[in-house]
Design a protein around this motif. Sequence first.
Motif, mmCIF file in Angstrom:
data_model
loop_
_atom_site.group_PDB
_atom_site.id
_atom_site.type_symbol
_atom_site.label_atom_id
_atom_site.label_comp_id
_atom_site.label_asym_id
_atom_site.label_seq_id
_atom_site.Cartn_x
_atom_site.Cartn_y
_atom_site.Cartn_z
ATOM 1 N N SER A 45 1.133 10.851 1.183
ATOM 2 C CA SER A 45 -0.202 10.967 0.596
ATOM 3 C C SER A 45 -1.278 10.195 1.362
ATOM 4 C CB SER A 45 -0.188 10.513 -0.865
ATOM 5 O OG SER A 45 0.175 9.140 -0.966
ATOM 6 N N LEU A 46 -0.937 9.034 1.910
ATOM 7 C CA LEU A 46 -1.957 8.254 2.606
ATOM 8 C C LEU A 46 -2.401 8.961 3.886
ATOM 9 C CD1 LEU A 46 -0.566 4.646 2.087
ATOM 10 C CD2 LEU A 46 -2.305 5.855 0.772
ATOM 11 N N ARG A 47 -1.470 9.562 4.596
ATOM 12 C CA ARG A 47 -1.861 10.321 5.791
ATOM 13 C C ARG A 47 -2.605 11.591 5.395
ATOM 14 N NH1 ARG A 47 2.590 10.470 10.161
ATOM 15 N NH2 ARG A 47 2.093 8.249 9.938
ATOM 16 N N ALA A 48 -2.197 12.210 4.306
ATOM 17 C CA ALA A 48 -2.904 13.411 3.847
ATOM 18 C C ALA A 48 -4.344 13.097 3.465
ATOM 19 C CB ALA A 48 -2.171 14.025 2.659
ATOM 20 N N VAL A 323 7.390 0.502 7.168
ATOM 21 C CA VAL A 323 5.948 0.582 6.948
ATOM 22 C C VAL A 323 5.319 1.202 8.188
ATOM 23 C CG1 VAL A 323 3.835 -0.677 6.406
ATOM 24 C CG2 VAL A 323 6.035 -1.506 5.532
ATOM 25 N N PRO A 324 4.824 2.444 8.106
ATOM 26 C CA PRO A 324 4.192 3.076 9.261
ATOM 27 C C PRO A 324 2.818 2.481 9.547
ATOM 28 C CG PRO A 324 4.930 4.704 7.633
ATOM 29 C CD PRO A 324 4.939 3.367 6.965
ATOM 30 N N PHE A 325 2.484 2.410 10.842
ATOM 31 C CA PHE A 325 1.119 2.118 11.261
ATOM 32 C C PHE A 325 0.601 3.376 11.958
ATOM 33 C CE2 PHE A 325 2.925 -2.344 12.363
ATOM 34 C CZ PHE A 325 3.086 -2.648 11.019
ATOM 35 N N GLY A 326 0.430 4.470 11.212
ATOM 36 C CA GLY A 326 0.151 5.748 11.837
ATOM 37 C C GLY A 326 1.438 6.364 12.343
ATOM 38 N N PRO A 327 1.367 7.533 13.007
ATOM 39 C CA PRO A 327 2.585 8.254 13.401
ATOM 40 C C PRO A 327 3.336 7.647 14.578
ATOM 41 C CG PRO A 327 0.636 9.437 14.123
ATOM 42 C CD PRO A 327 0.146 8.306 13.275
ATOM 43 N N GLU A 328 2.729 6.734 15.316
ATOM 44 C CA GLU A 328 3.365 6.241 16.540
ATOM 45 C C GLU A 328 3.689 4.755 16.515
ATOM 46 O OE1 GLU A 328 4.410 8.310 18.687
ATOM 47 O OE2 GLU A 328 3.415 10.046 17.812
ATOM 48 N N VAL A 352 12.476 6.745 12.139
ATOM 49 C CA VAL A 352 12.929 6.682 10.757
ATOM 50 C C VAL A 352 11.898 7.250 9.796
ATOM 51 C CG1 VAL A 352 13.493 5.082 8.875
ATOM 52 C CG2 VAL A 352 14.464 4.728 11.145
ATOM 53 N N LYS A 353 10.616 6.925 10.023
ATOM 54 C CA LYS A 353 9.624 7.284 9.012
ATOM 55 C C LYS A 353 8.246 7.645 9.558
ATOM 56 C CE LYS A 353 7.661 5.510 4.664
ATOM 57 N NZ LYS A 353 7.595 4.350 3.729
ATOM 58 N N SER A 354 7.726 6.889 10.520
ATOM 59 C CA SER A 354 6.307 6.998 10.860
ATOM 60 C C SER A 354 5.878 8.404 11.252
ATOM 61 C CB SER A 354 5.959 6.032 11.999
ATOM 62 O OG SER A 354 6.148 4.693 11.615
ATOM 63 N N LEU A 357 7.256 10.926 8.108
ATOM 64 C CA LEU A 357 7.103 10.416 6.739
ATOM 65 C C LEU A 357 8.178 10.952 5.793
ATOM 66 C CD1 LEU A 357 3.212 10.497 6.421
ATOM 67 C CD2 LEU A 357 4.685 8.543 6.971
ATOM 68 N N MET A 358 9.396 11.107 6.325
ATOM 69 C CA MET A 358 10.559 11.551 5.548
ATOM 70 C C MET A 358 10.386 12.951 4.961
ATOM 71 S SD MET A 358 11.575 8.021 3.532
ATOM 72 C CE MET A 358 12.975 8.813 2.727
#
Length: 382
Positions: A45-48, A323-328, A352-354, A357-358
């Motif tokens: 949701s945060l990236r969306a 905890v992602p800091f953006g996609p990279e 794993v996630k960034s 986002l699973m």
Amino acid sequence: MTTSARRVVVVGGGYAGIKLARGLDEIAQVTLIDLKEVFFHRIASLRASTDPAWTHAPFIPYDRLLDRGQVLLNKVVGIRTAEREVVLATGDVLAYDVLVIATGADYQEPARFTGTTVEEAARAFRSHQQRAVRARSALVIGGGPSGVELSAELRRANPAATVTLAHSGPHLLADHHSARPGRRAQAWLEAHDVRVQLNTLVSSAGGGPSRLQDQAGNSVGADLVFWTTGTTPNTLWLRLAGLGGWLTPGGHVKVDDHLRVVGQRDIFAIGDVNDVAEAKVTPSALAQGDAAVHNIQEYFARGSKHGGEARPYRPAPVRIHSVPFGPEAGLTVLPFHGRDTAVLGSRVTVNVKSRNLMLPHVRGLLKSPPHGDLAHEESVHS
């Protein structure tokens, strides 16, 4: 008890609810009830809210989740424990043999499904995206995982804006037993021109919520302000239904060590909604869903030659968490015996996630194909 007579009603279609519903689909008549017409993958949701390419990514249809059961778009407004019935907002009554409360917690904007339809929620995300791009300054209040992640996404969406993260504590990501994850997050944010203000308690000034101040009375503000200071369990409906005695003072459902509502042998509560003392993160919700599947199976098998023992649920106060800091970029915390012993960096966290986002994992859980055409999903998540 035959499979057709094993009626399981699940109230809430979040991570814990879908995990349990799918796990019981083969051995019971499962009905999942939710207010939303689709599953909401909150992790995306945060990236969306900042990236137009992700606008529809959090919305995953429920239509393939259950092979035998059903998903109802409705709201539960009452529970009749003596009759084993739930009352729906439409006035309909649904009988159960086992009831599961999995209504989760309410998050602050923008990590929220606004309305009940995909278009209503997507409209809210588009509004956030437009505001993020136009803002000259953005303020995120709260330095937990959501605050850190949102700050990084805002920086990516608008490189020219002034982005500030204000946190009331002495270090970010304070839920961990070590300050190291917070220091790593702060170093990354500051290296990318995000202002991090620690020991800063922001509150509404006398003029109302649009006027903010810190603990010294200094005015605080920005063109765009987001609060990421915690969640509220979705249990108001239980209080309104006269079941406030099931709740803690903080509004969580009180459960025993088998995840049953205290005093109710045939009603369970799983995920963010209950008072289990562990990190309220997606892996915890999925683990509780699995545990409740086992205990409900044993409940149905009681008295038969196949009957077994219910298992106490083992909470995990600290879980592996990314905890992602953006996609990279991002960090991943690896706990050991309840303590943070390793903080892994971007190389692991991106995989794993960034980056995705699973999303592929959760779509697999819902047995849903990729969003749109495969090329589009690969272009977004590769």
